[in-house]
Design an enzyme around this catalytic site. Structure first.
Site, short mmCIF file in Angstrom:
data_model
loop_
_atom_site.label_atom_id
_atom_site.label_comp_id
_atom_site.label_asym_id
_atom_site.label_seq_id
_atom_site.Cartn_x
_atom_site.Cartn_y
_atom_site.Cartn_z
N GLU A 174 9.73 1.60 10.91
CA GLU A 174 8.56 2.43 10.56
C GLU A 174 8.12 2.90 11.80
OE1 GLU A 174 6.34 -0.51 7.51
OE2 GLU A 174 6.38 -1.22 9.70
N LYS B 35 1.18 -3.44 13.21
CA LYS B 35 2.08 -3.41 11.67
C LYS B 35 3.31 -4.38 11.90
CE LYS B 35 3.30 0.45 10.12
NZ LYS B 35 3.39 -0.13 8.84
N THR C 116 0.85 -1.17 -0.12
CA THR C 116 0.02 -0.13 -0.16
C THR C 116 1.03 1.12 0.07
OG1 THR C 116 -1.45 -1.23 1.51
CG2 THR C 116 -2.05 0.97 1.16
N GLY D 274 5.61 -6.77 6.92
CA GLY D 274 6.67 -6.71 6.26
C GLY D 274 8.22 -6.59 6.80
C1 5RP Z 1 5.45 -3.63 6.93
C2 5RP Z 1 4.22 -3.28 7.28
C3 5RP Z 1 2.98 -2.98 6.20
O1 5RP Z 1 2.92 -1.69 6.26
C4 5RP Z 1 1.93 -3.81 6.58
O2 5RP Z 1 2.46 -5.14 6.63
C5 5RP Z 1 0.98 -3.86 5.66
O3 5RP Z 1 1.44 -4.10 4.17
P1 5RP Z 1 0.55 -4.05 2.92
O4 5RP Z 1 0.05 -2.69 2.61
O5 5RP Z 1 1.48 -4.67 1.84
O6 5RP Z 1 -0.69 -4.88 3.27
O7 5RP Z 1 3.84 -3.02 8.54
O8 5RP Z 1 6.59 -3.93 8.02
#
Ligand code: 5RP
Length: 231
Positions: free
Chosen positions: A105, A96, A31, A99
C-alpha cells in the site's frame, strides 16, 4: 448511519476524482473494496481504467468486477491511488496495515500522482496511536529485528510499548510478500513523522504503518454526510 454506509459514501466521493482514462492504485480493506466496485462499474460503462492492486485480495476483487490489472512490476505511472486507513490525524498522517498490506500500500500511495484516503468517520483521531502500529518485517532473523525495533521504540519515548507478532489460529500471519507483521501498542504518537523515519532506519524493517506526508485528501463518510480534508 452505520459504518458501512459511511465507507460507501467516502468511496463514492473519491470516485469523482477518477478521469475516463487512468491507471488507479487500488487499496486493500473493506472501504477500498467499495471503491473497487465503483471502478468495476465505470469499466462496464466503457471507461478506460486499469488497476494496480495492493494485495492479492484486491487483485481477485478487481478481476471479478472486470478491471484490467496492471502487474505491479509493470506499472510505471499511477494517476490516482485510493485506500482506506485505520487512523487519520488532522494533518492527514495515517496508521495503516490492519489488513497486513502496508508495504504494498505504501509503495503504491507514494508512487501515485495523487493519494486519497477514504474512511468512515470513526477513523478520524486527534492523534495517532490508539490503534496498534503494524510494522512489516522480514522473516529472516526476525527476533533480532524485533529486538532492534524495541530499542528504537524505547529511544523514541515508547519504552512501555507492547509488541506482538500478528498470528491467526496459532500461526504467524504472512503478508502477500511472505513477511511478518509486528503490532506495536504505543499509545499517543506525538511526532509520527520522526517515528516513521526512525523505524525505516532499522535493517529488517520493511515498512511501518505510519504514512506521513503522503495523503493529498482524506474523505470521511458518516451520519452528517461527507467531510473532506485536503485538496
Ligand atoms: C490494510 C489497510 C486498510 O486500508 C485498513 O486496515 C482499513 O481497512 P478497512 O477499510 O477495512 O477498515 O491498511 O492493510
Amino acid at each position: 448511519m452505520d459504518k458501512e454506509a459511511g465507507k460507501r459514501l467516502a468511496a463514492e466521493e473519491a470516485a469523482n476524482h477518477i478521469e475516463r482514462d487512468m491507471t488507479l492504485g487500488l487499496g486493500t480493506g473493506s472501504t477500498a473494496a467499495y471503491f473497487v466496485d465503483i471502478v468495476g462499474k465505470l469499466v462496464s460503462e466503457g471507461w478506460d481504467l486499469r488497476g494496480v492492486p495492493t494485495s492479492e485480495a484486491t487483485r481477485e476483487h478487481a478481476e471479478r468486477v472486470g478491471v484490467e490489472i496492471i502487474e505491479p512490476d509493470e506499472a510505471t505511472v499511477i494517476d490516482l491511488a485510493v485506500d482506506g486507513a485505520d487512523e487519520a490525524d488532522p494533518s492527514l498522517n495515517l496508521i495503516k496495515g490492519g489488513g497486513a498490506a502496508l508495504l504494498r500500500e505504501k509503495i503504491i500511495a507514494y508512487a501515485a500522482k495523487k493519494f486519497i484516503v477514504i474512511a468512515d468517520k470513526s477513523k478520524r483521531v486527534a492523534a495517532l496511536g490508539a490503534f496498534p502500529l503494524p510494522v512489516e518485517i522480514s522473516p529472516y532473523s526476525w527476533a533480532l529485528t524485533v529486538a532492534a525495533l524495541r530499542r528504537t521504540l524505547a529511544d523514541n519515548g515508547f519504552a512501555e510499548a507492547n509488541l506482538e507478532l500478528r498470528a491467526r489460529d496459532g500461526e504467524a500471519v504472512k503478508t502477500d510478500g511472505g513477511n511478518l507483521i509486528i503490532d506495536c501498542r504505543l499509545g499517543r504518537i506525538e511526532n509520527p513523522a520522526a517515528l516513521e523515519k526512525a523505524l525505516a532506519a532499522i535493517p529488517g524493517v520493511l515498512e511501518s504503518g505510519l504514512f506521513c506526508g503522503m495523503t493529498r485528501m482524506a474523505i470521511f463518510g458518516g451520519e452528517d454526510g461527507i467531510t473532506i480534508n485536503g485538496a
